[in-house]
Design an enzyme around this catalytic site. Structure first.
Site, PDB file in Angstrom:
ATOM      1  N   HIS A  74      18.923  -8.880  25.611  1.00 10.99           N
ATOM      2  CA  HIS A  74      20.115  -8.176  26.100  1.00 10.99           C
ATOM      3  C   HIS A  74      21.238  -9.153  26.456  1.00 10.99           C
ATOM      4  CE1 HIS A  74      18.582  -3.887  26.847  1.00 10.99           C
ATOM      5  NE2 HIS A  74      17.718  -4.498  26.067  1.00 10.99           N
ATOM      6  N   ASP A  78      24.475 -16.666  27.188  1.00 11.53           N
ATOM      7  CA  ASP A  78      25.213 -17.483  28.155  1.00 11.53           C
ATOM      8  C   ASP A  78      24.872 -17.189  29.614  1.00 11.53           C
ATOM      9  OD1 ASP A  78      26.230 -14.952  28.291  1.00 11.53           O
ATOM     10  OD2 ASP A  78      28.350 -15.544  28.222  1.00 11.53           O
ATOM     11  N   ASP A 117       0.113  -8.894  18.368  1.00 14.08           N
ATOM     12  CA  ASP A 117      -0.552  -8.740  17.073  1.00 14.08           C
ATOM     13  C   ASP A 117       0.277  -7.837  16.158  1.00 14.08           C
ATOM     14  OD1 ASP A 117      -0.813  -6.291  18.257  1.00 14.08           O
ATOM     15  OD2 ASP A 117      -3.002  -6.328  18.368  1.00 14.08           O
TER      16      ASP A 117
HETATM   17 CA    CA Z   1       0.066  -5.364  20.378  1.00 14.45          CA
HETATM   18 CA    CA Z   2      25.444 -12.720  27.602  1.00 12.85          CA
END
Ligand code: CA
Ligand code: CA
Length: 363
Positions: free
Chosen positions: A67, A89, A221
């Site tokens: 994000h 940043d 996995d």
């Molecule tokens: Ca998994």
């Molecule tokens: Ca950022």
């Protein structure tokens, strides 16, 4: 990770990074980065590191790394003459009062607060602590690849604009356009979604928090890529929510974005290529994570401190495991090119059947 929205993130990563003139040895020897010392002494020595390495904190740390990084839009700068965010940043910590209220960032409050404490204590930048914690969180899961870590990001200069984090209800076209703007390919988006192999949802359906995206949420996995291809027949909660589609199992949650990407002709072949191919998935994921961690940054000004990220000692099974009660005929595979070949080593009768089909198809 708790993915109310799309969230994302090995050794191959080091190869990717090596294309840039980065003085890797300096982290351990010359320590040219202002923050190098703390990174060298953190893992294994500093018990506080464990906060990023288990349970919900690990999920959240990985989600935060995506994000923060995806908040970068050259398109916005060019077309709207507006600041398009600084990428990886640390803006989500430094400008938390602005970015945390964005709906896509719901649920990140606690990890943002936790990581701020450690960054301030260790005197490292918020951008660095976010990518460091993301890398550490992955290696603590069985099968989790070692992700490279570059240190030395300067502090963020402004909050990322709202609307840059792909949402679970976005169309494939919207998602691909958004990540392309930030410098990522469609394949790299699919690579990063390996993070959902160790992820859970909390906010798409609030009545069933901590519902995982596959049946092996503690193991990094390929089961996530396999199980997403199963025909959806049930709702794990009380019914449909925005950004959700029917799941194949009552115990797992399916995001609309995962469903769409797994079946769209632009991404389905890449998606299917990961099923039963643990090393391919891990290598691609680590490389994509390394690239993501540099969005908006100048690699030449960073120092390679990958050596401080411990190597996972827990291995993942080499084969995906078909959930009990499901079989070949429950799969909705839209890429004909690898319809059978990468499933042919599934254990048991299904594997034998697929091996036979694969052999016949090549005759
Ligand atoms: Ca998994
Ligand atoms: Ca950022």
């Amino acid at each position: 990770m708790k993915f109310a929205t799309l969230s994302a993130l090995s050794l191959v990563a080091l190869n990717t990074i090596s294309a840039t003139p980065t003085p890797r040895a300096n982290c351990g020897k010359g320590r040219t980065a202002a923050s190098a010392t703390v990174w060298l002494t953190a893992p294994g020595v500093n018990p506080e590191l464990k906060v990023f390495g288990s349970g919900d904190d690990a999920h959240d740390a990985l989600r935060l790394s995506f994000h923060d990084a995806i908040g970068y839009s050259p398109k916005m700068i060019k077309e709207q003459k507006k600041f398009g965010g600084g990428g990886a940043d640390g803006s989500l910590i430094k400008f938390a009062t602005t970015e945390l209220p964005y709906p896509a960032n719901e649920g990140l409050e606690e990890i943002v607060g936790d990581e701020k404490v450690y960054a301030d204590r260790w005197n490292v930048s918020y951008g660095d602590i976010i990518q460091f914690a993301g890398a550490v969180s992955v290696r603590n899961c069985a099968g989790g690849p070692r992700i490279s870590f570059m240190a030395g990001r300067p502090e963020a200069t402004g909050a990322a604009p709202e609307g840059l984090v792909p949402e679970a209800f976005d169309s494939v076209t919207t998602m691909l356009s958004r990540v392309a703007d930030a410098g990522l390919t469609p394949e790299e988006l699919v690579d990063l979604l390996a993070s959902h192999s160790i992820g859970v949802q909390d906010h798409v359906d609030r009545s069933i928090p901590d519902t995982p995206f596959d049946t092996t949420p503690t193991v990094f996995d390929t089961n996530f890529y396999l199980e997403t291809l199963l025909r959806g027949t049930v709702w794990p909660g009380k019914g449909h929510n925005n950004g959700e589609v029917a799941s194949a199992l009552k115990s797992t949650f399916r995001l609309e974005s995962d469903y769409a990407l797994s079946r769209d002709k632009r991404t389905s072949c890449h998606w299917q290529s990961f099923v039963n191919n643990q090393s391919r998935m891990a290598d691609r994921f680590a490389a994509a994570m390394a690239k993501m961690a540099l969005i908006g940054q100048n690699p030449a000004k960073l120092v390679d401190c990958s050596e401080v990220i411990p190597v996972s000692t827990l291995r993942a099974p080499s084969n995906a495991k078909m959930p009990v009660g499901k079989n070949l005929f429950d799969l909705q595979m839209t890429c004909p090119a690898n319809l059978f070949s990468n499933l042919s080593n599934l254990p048991g009768l299904l594997g034998k059947l697929l091996t036979a089909v694969d052999r016949d198809s090549r005759d």
